[in-house]
Design an enzyme around this catalytic site. Structure first.
Site, PDB file in Angstrom:
ATOM      1  N   GLN A  48     -17.968  -8.008  -0.313  1.00  0.00           N
ATOM      2  CA  GLN A  48     -16.999  -8.678  -1.224  1.00  0.00           C
ATOM      3  C   GLN A  48     -16.539  -9.968  -0.275  1.00  0.00           C
ATOM      4  O   GLN A  48     -15.713 -10.700  -0.791  1.00  0.00           O
ATOM      5  CB  GLN A  48     -15.875  -8.127  -1.618  1.00  0.00           C
ATOM      6  CG  GLN A  48     -14.811  -7.323  -0.493  1.00  0.00           C
ATOM      7  CD  GLN A  48     -13.821  -6.716  -1.255  1.00  0.00           C
ATOM      8  OE1 GLN A  48     -13.868  -5.460  -1.569  1.00  0.00           O
ATOM      9  NE2 GLN A  48     -12.707  -7.098  -1.109  1.00  0.00           N
ATOM     10  N   HIS A 106       0.952  -1.341  -0.007  1.00  0.00           N
ATOM     11  CA  HIS A 106       0.103   0.248  -0.008  1.00  0.00           C
ATOM     12  C   HIS A 106       0.678   1.319   0.101  1.00  0.00           C
ATOM     13  O   HIS A 106       0.627   2.095  -0.639  1.00  0.00           O
ATOM     14  CB  HIS A 106      -0.906  -0.083   1.218  1.00  0.00           C
ATOM     15  CG  HIS A 106      -1.956  -1.027   1.200  1.00  0.00           C
ATOM     16  ND1 HIS A 106      -1.810  -2.082   2.250  1.00  0.00           N
ATOM     17  CD2 HIS A 106      -3.082  -1.371   0.596  1.00  0.00           C
ATOM     18  CE1 HIS A 106      -2.891  -2.994   1.946  1.00  0.00           C
ATOM     19  NE2 HIS A 106      -3.588  -2.492   0.873  1.00  0.00           N
TER      20      HIS A 106
END
Length: 505
Positions: free
Chosen positions: A53, A25
């Site tokens: 999800q 990230h």
């Protein structure tokens, strides 16, 4: 979010995450500062563990959450702000009261889509909602989740969303394991066991480059013998995500395994050579200028095929050869020595038979005859063969009239770069003036350009035409930088960072 967005004067680059941030990230955030040459951007990181999800038996409740640590890493990596919305902020009134987006079945029939039904529907629904709230200019995503990246690119393209998508190469820890928030689930011994996933994928990629077929069953067996539970191992087209059996320019070898209770995914790309970009278009469309800069930006070799034809035209004039006589022209092609090489200024030096003709080939005299010389089959045969030899290993961008149709018909990216005759006449006048040549009237230049187009497009040998699979790019009203950025975006849709990293990133 509305107030923050309203006060942003620069463009916003958006990095959506589910938190539990790690080095990968951090690299997504840092990479924003290397995009293009335009004004600096604000970098917004979101942290939202998306309930849509996760399947019923998956780790939504136990998914790692540490907002304080996420804020620290995001700030250290250069983020302008971190936004951690609640479910109610993303879906006022509850998710059930909002539209859901369904991913086309062919994009999720394999890989993670097959083993996690509904997963990508949940991903695109939330990402579309976040994009509506943030309204960024650029969406930054990791290539590690390749299927997700492909699906989101389709979403943006098909819905016409006003956002550019940038993919960033998979970031790996020092031991080779792809960075993942779920890696923290692994015990020390399990992590050692999990290293077989990237190691065997990398070995398969090396063997593929040597011409050996990928043995999917063998990979599955090897991982299982090492104690990993294999969910899938597949070789698919990198862009339509359909299974592949025959060779192709670029394909994806991907796998998902379980190490204990931890699910891990990884992939590698299989390619027989380095990428090739073919940029065709009419005279005066700015191909040389933008192609040279595009090549430099991406670290590709720049092959100026137009300069090669100009050099041969110059040679005919030096030998007083009638440019209309193919037999006479053919005689000067014997023992032809043509060189293209970078100069210290960043431009390309053109030599023919030992003569530096870099400037001479741009003269009006050469320009007026190059179409005639280039139309001869003997010239095109000789130069096409040279160009194809230069491109046998790839790693180049070539511009001309028939690159995508005749020279490199299997190029990864084909672009037909054009502009209106009036715009091209204006550019030609500026170029002549900058080079110290007399500048004709714009109307006369426009007439010359239209006649050049007619000659180039109607000649019998390799006429100017747009390849069926080329993208047309009309550059009227665009700056050079905007054209280059558009070309880079088109390139990245076809060539992942992992296959050809952006120079200097």
């Amino acid at each position: 979010m509305h107030q923050w967005r309203k006060h942003q004067q620069s463009s916003v680059h958006f990095v959506p995450t589910m938190g539990a941030l790690h080095r990968g990230h951090g690299q997504l955030i840092k990479s924003v500062h290397g995009f293009g040459r335009l004004q600096p951007a604000a970098v917004l990181v979101s942290v939202f563990v998306n309930p849509l999800q996760f399947g019923p038996a998956e780790d939504f409740d136990s998914y790692p959450r540490d907002l304080e640590a996420d804020c620290e890493l995001a700030s250290r990596s250069g983020a302008s702000a971190l936004w951690a919305p609640s479910v109610d902020q993303v879906f006022p009134g509850g998710a059930s009261s909002h539209f859901r987006i369904q991913v086309p079945s062919h994009l999720q029939a394999h890989l993670c889509g097959a083993s996690r039904p509904g997963h990508f529907d949940g991903v695109v629904t939330v990402v579309a909602r976040l994009l509506a709230l943030v309204r960024p200019e650029v969406l930054v995503l990791g290539e590690k989740d390749w299927q997700q990246l492909v699906i989101l690119r389709h979403l943006v393209a098909q819905l016409g969303l006003p956002v550019r998508v940038h993919g960033i190469a998979t970031v790996r820890d020092d031991d080779g394991l792809a960075c993942s928030s779920r890696n923290r689930y692994l015990m020390t011994q399990q992590r050692q066991q999990a290293l077989a996933l990237p190691q065997l994928l990398a070995r398969a990629a090396r063997e593929s480059q040597d011409g050996r077929a990928v043995d999917l069953a063998g990979l599955r067996c090897a991982w299982e013998q090492l104690g990993l539970e294999v969910e899938y191992v597949e070789k698919v087209d990198a862009f339509n995500l359909q299974p592949l059996h025959a060779g192709r320019k670029l394909c994806l070898l991907a796998a998902a395994v379980r190490c204990g209770e931890t699910r891990l995914i990884d992939h590698t790309f299989l390619m027989s050579r380095q990428p090739i970009v073919a940029i065709d278009g009419p005279a005066g469309a700015g191909k040389s200028t933008v192609t040279r800069a595009f090549a430099e930006r991406l670290g590709l070799l720049y092959l100026d095929t137009g300069a090669m034809y100009r050099a041969v035209t110059w040679l005919t004039q030096q030998h007083d050869v009638d440019p209309h006589d193919p037999v006479a022209v053919k005689t000067i092609l014997e023992n032809l020595e043509l060189e293209l090489e970078p100069s210290q200024s960043g431009a390309q030096t053109v030599r023919i038979n030992g003569h530096d003709v870099t400037e001479a080939i741009r003269s009006p005299e050469v320009t007026s005859s190059v179409s005639v010389v280039a139309a001869h089959g003997c010239v095109r045969k000789a130069l096409t063969a040279q160009q194809q030899r230069m491109g046998v290993r790839g790693g180049l961008v070539a511009e001309g009239r028939d690159i995508g149709t005749a020279v490199f018909p299997d190029a990864e990216l084909k672009v037909f770069l054009t502009a209106s005759p009036a715009e091209r006449a204006r550019r030609r006048a500026l170029d002549l003036d900058n080079r110290g040549f007399p500048v004709p009237d714009l109307a006369e230049l426009e007439t010359q350009i239209e006649e050049r187009d007619r000659m180039d497009s109607t000649r019998e040998v390799a006429p100017l035409r747009q390849a069926e699979d080329a993208t047309e790019l009309i550059s009227d009203g665009m700056t050079i930088e905007e054209v280059i950025e558009t070309l880079i975006d088109l390139f990245r849709v076809q060539v992942p960072e992992e296959v050809w990293p952006t120079a200097g990133r």
